[in-house]
Design an enzyme around this catalytic site. Structure first.
Site, PDB file in Angstrom:
ATOM      1  CB  ALA A 130      -0.956   0.052   1.556  1.00  0.00           C
ATOM      2  CG  HIS A 187      -5.696  -5.633   7.279  1.00  0.00           C
ATOM      3  ND1 HIS A 187      -5.179  -6.680   6.219  1.00  0.00           N
ATOM      4  CD2 HIS A 187      -4.394  -5.247   7.741  1.00  0.00           C
ATOM      5  CE1 HIS A 187      -3.953  -6.962   6.272  1.00  0.00           C
ATOM      6  NE2 HIS A 187      -3.385  -6.003   7.204  1.00  0.00           N
TER       7      HIS A 187
END
Length: 84
Positions: free
Chosen positions: A27, A64
């Protein structure tokens, strides 16, 4: 996904403090490709929204479950790295 407490555009990320889950995450590296000019504040992935709430960072790079729950806490989507 990059989120903030207030609506902002992708261009607004330039030069901002962004909470990230680590500098060796996919990310983070993807965000650096899209916008190389920001100050990374490394925090545990489950504390990123807290860092934005307490103004340690102006935006947060969430991973997440926070990608699913950020809007319930009043955050705004600035950039979806998956769509990019």
């Amino acid at each position: 996904m990059v989120v903030s407490l207030h609506p902002m555009s992708f261009d607004d990320l330039k030069g901002k403090r962004i909470a990230v889950p680590g500098k060796l995450t996919t990310a983070y590296l993807t965000l650096r490709l899209i916008e190389p000019d920001f100050e990374a504040i490394v925090v545990p992935f489950d504390k990123i929204l807290d860092a934005v709430t307490d103004h340690t960072a102006e935006a947060g790079l969430v991973i997440h479950e926070a990608q699913l729950t950020y809007s319930k806490s009043g955050f705004h989507n600035v950039l979806d790295l998956g769509r990019w």
